[in-house]
Design an enzyme around this catalytic site. Structure first.
Site: not given
Ligand code: GLU
Length: 431
Positions: A121
């Site tokens: 993240k």
């Molecule tokens: N931000 C989204 C989540 O928390 C998607 C992450 C992604 O598609 O890599 O799952």
């Protein structure tokens, strides 16, 4: 020769800090799954620390000529099952420990739906509403260049999260590609469809929330077509989930977001509300509803509550007020462990984030596969594959919860953590 035994490995201090924040919550969730890991428990400390965490300075020139420094992060929590994968968040409250927790939840989520990724993240501590379009682009590009040393289509693949969108992904893809000297569409997902993005990605998280919601409702005898729904956050996740539930006949009676809260007993006109939010940036001021106090949202009589905003929204102070029979976590980390216990005691079913909102990353995986093969699927194909993966994953987790008499959160952690640690064990330690 005798060896003095090493002290059992304790967590470095920066991992222990902020015990009550999202990272502290995640650590408690790991404590809860540990007894169910069998021989793999030997490896569990892997999950209690991120593999790699990068803090970057992001200086840009503002439109007024001054230089401003933002703080950015990219955390790769685990890469045992594949490259890091997870979104990038722009928010004024972003911290390293928050990004660590969000990265860890990505590891669990990706393993829960069995897509071949680890967890990662990123984020920048900024309120993007205070930036002009040019400033936003410069900040995004500088951040991408700074984290460029650890991301890449086979290393770590960012995507949208809170306050980031397709345009920001396009800038990230372009910046990385300029530095590499070759267009690398697979470096991020959630891109515009005209730039290697996937059909169905925009709605995927909300569609996944709806899909597992329907699956769970069937199992507890809740009729979705006559259900009353309350949604917190009406963006890419809550807005789409609300729309799909309304299309299935449910009544969306209350919505709360950062700007306020609204209520309508007969059910809100969801398409009209989506148009209003698109223009006004919040549900506040929507003409065809009654404005209620933001906090009164938690007392609304509903069958299904969908927190789809930020972390730590359902806590020990409001968990006993919630009237829903079922909570579907569209957001990451909306429920604290103390609130989890209260909800469990009150027989309120919680569909945890790590499965409920996995639809987004599942279609991100489809996007990445399509980018590699330069061959694109139809939207029907994407949606059908998404629904199949979500249903199968949910059914397996439901069974584990029944077999072990644990919550769906612990069941999801059991399934996911076993997958991650099994991969860890197979790979072995290097050197
Ligand atoms: N931000 C989204 C989540 O928390 C998607 C992450 C992604 O598609 O890599 O799952």
């Amino acid at each position: 020769m005798s060896h003095t035994p090493l002290p059992t490995s304790t967590l470095p201090s920066y991992l222990q800090a902020d015990k009550l924040g999202p990272w502290g919550i995640y650590l408690q969730q790991i404590d809860r799954v540990e007894p169910y890991l069998g021989h793999l428990a030997r490896w569990v400390d892997t999950l209690r620390r991120p593999k790699r965490a990068l803090i970057v300075d992001v200086p840009i020139q503002l439109d007024n000529g001054t230089i401003h420094h933002f703080e950015g992060y990219r955390v790769q929590h685990n890469t045992s099952r594949g490259p890091g994968k997870g979104g990038v968040r722009f928010h004024q409250d972003v911290t390293l420990s928050e990004v660590m927790a969000l990265a860890a939840w990505m590891s669990v989520k990706n393993a829960a739906v069995n897509v071949p990724y680890g967890g990662a993240k990123g984020g920048i501590r900024v309120d993007p509403k205070t930036l002009s379009m040019g400033e936003l682009e410069r900040m995004t590009r500088r951040y991408t260049s700074e984290i460029g040393i650890i991301i890449g289509p086979t290393k770590d693949i960012p995507a949208p999260d809170v306050n980031t969108n397709e345009q920001i992904m396009a800038w990230m893809m372009d910046t990385y590609s300029m530095n590499e000297g070759a267009t690398a569409t697979g470096v991020v997902t959630g891109k515009p469809v005209d730039l290697g993005g996937s059909l169905g990605r925009r709605d995927a998280t909300g569609r996944g929330v709806f899909t597992v919601g329907v699956e769970a409702a069937q199992r507890i005898g809740l009729d979705v077509a006559s259900a009353r729904i309350a949604v917190q956050g009406f963006g890419n996740v809550g807005g789409v989930a609300g729309r799909l539930f309304a299309e299935a006949g449910a009544r969306v009676v209350a919505v709360q977001d950062h700007g306020g809260a609204i209520f309508r007993e007969a059910g809100l006109d969801v398409p009209a509300l989506l148009v209003h939010v698109g223009k006004a940036g919040s549900v506040a001021g929507f003409a065809h509803a009654e404005a209620i106090a933001r906090d009164a949202f938690w007392d609304v009589d509903c069958d299904i509550l969908i927190p789809a905003a930020l972390e730590q929204q359902i806590t020990e102070t409001n968990a006993s007020r919630i009237k829903a029979k079922m909570i579907i976590e569209g957001a990451n980390g909306p429920t604290t462990p103390a609130a989890d216990d209260i909800l469990h005691e009150r027989n309120i079913l919680v569909l945890p984030d790590v499965i409920a909102n996995a639809g987004g990353v599942t279609v991100s995986y489809f996007e990445w596969v399509q980018d590699f093969s330069s061959y694109f699927w139809s939207e029907d194909e994407i949606n059908a594959r998404l629904v199949r993966i979500m249903k199968e994953a949910f059914a397996a987790i439901w069974q584990v919860a029944q077999d072990n008499k644990v919550s769906l959160r612990t069941a999801t952690f059991i399934v996911a953590c076993k997958r991650i640690l099994h991969a860890r064990e197979l790979r072995g330690l290097y050197p």
